[in-house]
Scaffold this active site. Structure first.
Site, PDB file in Angstrom:
ATOM      1  N   CYS A  37      -7.905  -1.314  -0.501  1.00 39.13           N
ATOM      2  CA  CYS A  37      -9.328  -1.464  -0.249  1.00 39.13           C
ATOM      3  C   CYS A  37      -9.524  -2.062   1.135  1.00 39.13           C
ATOM      4  O   CYS A  37      -8.600  -2.219   1.908  1.00 39.13           O
ATOM      5  CB  CYS A  37      -9.965  -2.377  -1.295  1.00 39.13           C
ATOM      6  SG  CYS A  37      -9.674  -1.868  -3.003  1.00 39.13           S
ATOM      7  N   ASP A  63      -4.668  -4.749 -10.991  1.00 40.49           N
ATOM      8  CA  ASP A  63      -3.899  -5.810 -10.357  1.00 40.49           C
ATOM      9  C   ASP A  63      -4.819  -6.814  -9.662  1.00 40.49           C
ATOM     10  O   ASP A  63      -4.436  -7.961  -9.430  1.00 40.49           O
ATOM     11  CB  ASP A  63      -2.869  -5.245  -9.386  1.00 40.49           C
ATOM     12  CG  ASP A  63      -3.479  -4.365  -8.311  1.00 40.49           C
ATOM     13  OD1 ASP A  63      -4.576  -3.834  -8.519  1.00 40.49           O
ATOM     14  OD2 ASP A  63      -2.839  -4.177  -7.251  1.00 40.49           O
ATOM     15  N   VAL A  99       6.076  14.673  10.313  1.00 40.12           N
ATOM     16  CA  VAL A  99       5.559  15.079  11.622  1.00 40.12           C
ATOM     17  C   VAL A  99       6.648  15.841  12.357  1.00 40.12           C
ATOM     18  O   VAL A  99       7.793  15.387  12.451  1.00 40.12           O
ATOM     19  CB  VAL A  99       5.151  13.850  12.453  1.00 40.12           C
ATOM     20  CG1 VAL A  99       4.832  14.264  13.888  1.00 40.12           C
ATOM     21  CG2 VAL A  99       3.947  13.155  11.845  1.00 40.12           C
ATOM     22  N   SER A 105       7.174   4.786   2.378  1.00 45.76           N
ATOM     23  CA  SER A 105       7.765   5.007   3.698  1.00 45.76           C
ATOM     24  C   SER A 105       8.955   4.081   3.894  1.00 45.76           C
ATOM     25  O   SER A 105       9.203   3.186   3.092  1.00 45.76           O
ATOM     26  CB  SER A 105       6.721   4.782   4.797  1.00 45.76           C
ATOM     27  OG  SER A 105       6.330   3.423   4.841  1.00 45.76           O
ATOM     28  N   GLY A 106       9.679   4.294   4.982  1.00 45.12           N
ATOM     29  CA  GLY A 106      10.924   3.564   5.219  1.00 45.12           C
ATOM     30  C   GLY A 106      10.796   2.354   6.113  1.00 45.12           C
ATOM     31  O   GLY A 106      11.812   1.771   6.503  1.00 45.12           O
TER      32      GLY A 106
END
Length: 666
Positions: free
Chosen positions: A2, A100, A289, A363-364
């Site tokens: 949010c 949560d 990408v 993601s890493g």
């Protein structure tokens, strides 16, 4: 995920508060396009825009406990909310939702600030105590989610993005030359800083209490980069790392909407993708990408991993024209000068993921910091041991540092040897690991009219950290990376801010506290630090394509100043016109014009890294000045298409009726 915004003001007319908070939320609606609401109390107004990911029907914000004493606006996710809810239930805390957000509120009521150390998540939150009148702001330990504030001598503003302050009556943005000097020098704002006067960000691992008009800052969590060495065998260490990562990915797959993965083709994102496919009951979608310019393109590796793991893969191919076109919009969402353009393709990728119906991405990020993946760490080891190493070993290690960079090739070896010899002794106390990198930033500070000491604040940052002095050189390098480039650029400018520009939340399994602790325990235990992420490769041997485990790291990069020279976008006039350049009060026009002239007239191969970075800094600062200081709408990109139904969750001001619900559309 949010966005939140609010203000405490004894001066603003009561009947003006709903319009102001609605306008503030409208400026960050991209963060939460699903719904919005606000809460009013005497002197305080706060609201949230919501990206519904957990408990879609019942997680509306702001949210109160049953007594309506405590109210929360929450941005982010608690990945361990299931376990925390069960613990809190056993302690007698009541729950009305499965969100949560409610867990965060009940945990705060039960444990106070001590709850923050129990949270495994990415979050920023604001909690109002309607009885005491206190306001609490808190942020996660790695700075994954932003939270900005401005203390205006009696009025206090806060928001997930600074642009929300544009809607507050009388607020004006002004670039801060001192902060720009530090940003240019160290590549990123320091943990509590921004490029604007009077605006600060809540530091990672910190919380703030506003009481009787005065705010105090507190730290609840220090970085853990040191840990007792792992005592088992190498095989046991690899198994330990793999299981810890598996548990982290499993937690981050908790969602009531589909979770995708950003797949760069490198080791880290490949590991995350592998674990996601193992743990998901459905086909995993991956996104990446590719670049028209093959110098930067990794699409071959991306498709190889996607095919090997059987994901449903989708990619976008980014051209120089795409980067030039989207640069102002990406800067507007980043809200900070940038030293390279690599955040722009991530802005385009998140739009692509959003168009595909994805709200949540793994993601890493964080793997290189935790597992010593950057050449920076090998540079630090080499420089720290320079005088103990034989000459031939120095040469071998120097040759392997940056195989992807031409200026680290054989033709430059003599110069590099002299450079490393020169920087084998610390010059800036505590900043030894980063001194070579900071030379590029030092050049960029010449753009400023008035310069003081560009590294003064960075030196103060390490000097004031009680745990820092006892760390090894490599651990100090890690600490600095976590505190500066990771939180200030990779997780924000290039990560969270580009994702939330299109309503896409990013989750980082490598930044689970248990994973960071595991990495600290095994790093340098089974290799000398020059075998890049050796333990990670051992942990996933046989589970990924061989090339993912053997090819040298290729840092994610994008074309820089060449984009603007080739494309000549209209906004380049901000640097080419003397009148436009003069609007940047803090910039030295003579030096800026010389730099721009060289960039525009010199072949790309003859532009140095420091010149390229300084040009991108200058251009992004000029664009930022137009957007925030000059308030020119034409530089802010296309407005969000999201339309929000904003409702009053509660109005608790004196002599006002009980909670009401009114409709409006942003």
């Amino acid at each position: 995920m949010c966005g939140l915004a609010g203000f405490v003001s004894p001066f603003l007319r009561a009947d003006a508060a709903p319009g102001v908070i609605t306008s503030m939320l409208s400026l960050i609606r991209h963060r939460g396009p699903d719904e919005a609401g606000y809460y009013l109390d005497d002197g305080l107004t706060m609201g949230a825009v919501r990206l519904a990911i957990v408990d879609l029907p019942s997680g509306a914000q702001p949210m109160a406990d049953p007594s309506e004493r405590h109210w929360i606006c929450f941005n982010g996710e608690l990945y361990n909310h299931v376990e925390l809810r069960e613990e809190l239930r056993r302690l007698g805390r009541p729950f009305r939702t499965q969100s949560d957000t409610e867990v965060a509120l009940q945990a705060w009521i039960q444990w106070g600030p001590a709850c923050l150390t129990r949270f495994n998540g990415a979050f920023a939150m604001a909690i109002r105590d309607a009885v005491s009148g206190d306001l609490f702001l808190a942020r996660d330990r790695y700075g994954k989610r932003p939270l900005f504030y401005a203390d205006l001598r009696g009025e206090f503003l806060f928001a997930s993005e600074m642009k929300a302050f544009r809607a507050y009556p009388g607020f004006r943005f002004e670039l801060d030359p001192r902060e720009l000097e530090s940003i240019f020098a160290v590549w990123t704002p320091l943990p509590d800083r921004t490029p604007f006067k009077g605006i600060r960000q809540l530091p990672m691992g910190g919380f703030l209490t506003l009481r009787d008009g005065h705010h105090t800052l507190h730290t609840y969590e220090e970085l853990e980069v040191a840990a007792p060495p792992f005592t088992g065998s190498e095989a046991e260490a690899a198994a330990y790392v793999r299981e810890t990562l598996r548990e982290s990915v499993e937690l981050r797959l908790r969602s009531d909407v589909e979770v995708g993965v950003y797949l760069s083709g490198g080791l880290d994102s490949s590991i995350v993708t592998k674990l996601a496919t193992d743990l998901s009951s459905h086909e995993v979608r991956t996104f990446s990408v590719a670049f028209e310019d093959k110098t930067f393109d990794e699409s071959g590796n991306q498709h190889e991993v996607a095919s090997y793991l059987g994901t449903r893969h989708s990619s976008i191919t980014v051209s120089a024209a795409d980067i030039a076109e989207s640069f102002p919009s990406a800067v507007y969402h980043a809200e900070v000068p940038a030293f390279r353009t690599a955040f722009v393709p991530m802005y385009l990728l998140s739009r692509h993921a959003s168009d595909a119906g994805i709200k949540t991405i793994l993601s890493g990020e964080g793997a290189d910091e935790a597992f010593l993946g950057y050449s920076l760490f090998r540079e630090t080891l080499l420089r720290a041991s320079w005088h103990e190493l034989p000459e031939d070993e120095r040469a071998d290690k120097l040759a392997g540092l940056h195989p992807e960079l031409a200026h680290f090739g054989p033709a430059h070896r003599k110069h590099l040897t002299g450079l490393f010899q020169q920087f084998s002794v610390e010059r800036l106390p505590g900043l030894f690991s980063h001194e070579l990198r900071y030379q590029n930033g030092l050049f960029a500070t010449r753009l400023l009219k008035d310069r003081a000491e560009p590294f003064a604040d960075a030196l103060a940052l390490v000097r004031m950290a009680p745990e820092y002095a006892a760390l090894t050189p490599v651990q100090k390098a890690q600490w600095l990376e976590y505190k500066t480039l990771l939180a200030g650029y990779l997780l924000s400018t290039q990560g969270e801010r580009m994702g939330l520009a299109h309503g896409v939340e990013n989750r980082c399994p490598f930044l689970d506290p248990a994973v960071v602790r595991a990495a600290a325990a095994v790093n340098l235990r089974f290799d000398d630090g020059f075998d890049e992420k050796a333990i990670l490769k051992k942990a996933f041997r046989g589970e990924l394509p061989a090339s993912s485990l053997t090819r040298p790291k290729q840092p994610y990069r994008a074309p820089g100043s060449a984009v603007f020279k080739e494309q000549r976008p209209d906004y380049l006039e901000l640097l080419l016109s003397d009148a436009e350049l003069a609007q940047l009060d803090c910039i030295d026009p003579a030096f800026a014009k010389r730099l721009v002239a060289k960039i525009m007239s010199t072949p790309d191969a003859e532009i140095s890294t420091k010149e390229d970075q300084a040009f991108v800094y200058l251009l992004s600062t000029a664009v930022l000045n137009q957007q925030f200081v000059m308030n020119r709408e034409s530089y802010m990109g296309a407005p969000s298409k999201a339309r929000l139904n904003v409702r009053t969750i509660a109005d608790r001001r004196v002599n006002r009726p009980a909670p009401l619900a009114v409709g409006g559309t942003l």
